[in-house]
Design a protein around this motif. Sequence first.
Motif, PDB file in Angstrom:
ATOM      1  N   ARG A 118       2.089   1.648  -3.713  1.00 60.26           N
ATOM      2  CA  ARG A 118       0.969   2.320  -4.576  1.00 60.26           C
ATOM      3  C   ARG A 118       0.853   3.716  -4.520  1.00 60.26           C
ATOM      4  NH1 ARG A 118      -2.471  -1.462  -3.879  1.00 60.26           N
ATOM      5  NH2 ARG A 118      -3.060  -1.031  -1.800  1.00 60.26           N
ATOM      6  N   ALA A 119       0.805   4.002  -3.058  1.00 60.69           N
ATOM      7  CA  ALA A 119       0.636   5.643  -2.851  1.00 60.69           C
ATOM      8  C   ALA A 119       1.769   6.402  -3.475  1.00 60.69           C
ATOM      9  CB  ALA A 119       0.246   5.693  -1.177  1.00 60.69           C
ATOM     10  N   HIS A 155       0.863  -1.210  -0.240  1.00 61.80           N
ATOM     11  CA  HIS A 155       0.115  -0.216  -0.029  1.00 61.80           C
ATOM     12  C   HIS A 155       0.756   1.284   0.063  1.00 61.80           C
ATOM     13  CE1 HIS A 155       0.486  -1.071   4.308  1.00 61.80           C
ATOM     14  NE2 HIS A 155       0.374   0.563   4.416  1.00 61.80           N
ATOM     15  N   HIS A 156       2.037   1.001   0.662  1.00 61.23           N
ATOM     16  CA  HIS A 156       2.998   2.506   0.466  1.00 61.23           C
ATOM     17  C   HIS A 156       3.673   2.491  -0.857  1.00 61.23           C
ATOM     18  CE1 HIS A 156       2.575   3.343   4.508  1.00 61.23           C
ATOM     19  NE2 HIS A 156       3.219   2.180   5.014  1.00 61.23           N
ATOM     20  N   LEU A 196       1.398   9.265  -5.891  1.00 57.74           N
ATOM     21  CA  LEU A 196       1.647  10.578  -5.594  1.00 57.74           C
ATOM     22  C   LEU A 196       2.955  11.292  -6.459  1.00 57.74           C
ATOM     23  CD1 LEU A 196       1.255  10.463  -1.782  1.00 57.74           C
ATOM     24  CD2 LEU A 196      -0.286  11.760  -3.547  1.00 57.74           C
ATOM     25  N   TRP A 200       2.124  15.840   0.319  1.00 54.33           N
ATOM     26  CA  TRP A 200       1.210  14.665   0.556  1.00 54.33           C
ATOM     27  C   TRP A 200       2.194  13.181   0.503  1.00 54.33           C
ATOM     28  CZ3 TRP A 200      -3.696  13.294  -2.841  1.00 54.33           C
ATOM     29  CH2 TRP A 200      -4.471  12.405  -1.933  1.00 54.33           C
ATOM     30  N   ARG A 259       3.014  10.605   3.533  1.00 56.84           N
ATOM     31  CA  ARG A 259       3.255   9.258   3.460  1.00 56.84           C
ATOM     32  C   ARG A 259       4.587   8.390   3.817  1.00 56.84           C
ATOM     33  NH1 ARG A 259      -1.625   5.879   1.850  1.00 56.84           N
ATOM     34  NH2 ARG A 259       0.069   4.628   2.001  1.00 56.84           N
TER      35      ARG A 259
END
Length: 174
Positions: free
Chosen positions: A103-104, A100-101, A108, A144, A148
């Motif tokens: 992907r984010a 999930h990190h 971004l 952002w 993260r």
Amino acid sequence: MKIAELSEKLMGMSPEVWERHANKWSGWSRVASLPLIALAVWSRIYIGVWAVVPLALALLWLWINPRLFPAPEDTDNWMTKGVFGERVWLNRQECPIPRHHIRAGFILNGLSGLAALPYLYGLIWLDAWATVFGTITIMLTKLWFLDRMVWLYDDMRHQNPDYAAWMKENPSLG
């Protein structure tokens, strides 16, 4: 070689430089870099070819900034953890991070890359709206992304003792 790794190599980001860059003042003062570059490029309206001087100074600032501040005595703050998270992000090939990190981070960084298009257009064609839109969008997506990276670092320091060792408590508090 990926853009982030190339950038790290060009910047000469050794472990010692990363440690100094973790100073919150380094991180926060570096936030001004993108608008400084834009102002330097726009200065060509007034000073013509001499705009290379403020542009060179702005680019020099990018290189000097991580070296300018001392290593922080206290690392328990948002900006420092964000810088630590960037190191973890860049090291994800050697020490895998949760999906999930990844992907984010890619989303971004992709949005930031897309925002670079109006930014560059505005700088080339001296379009104020495109420059401002690009600058604001790049900065928002970068902040952002940094948020993260704080989350990533907080997750990974509990799994990796090397990452946990980067944390230092303020000696006056403890």
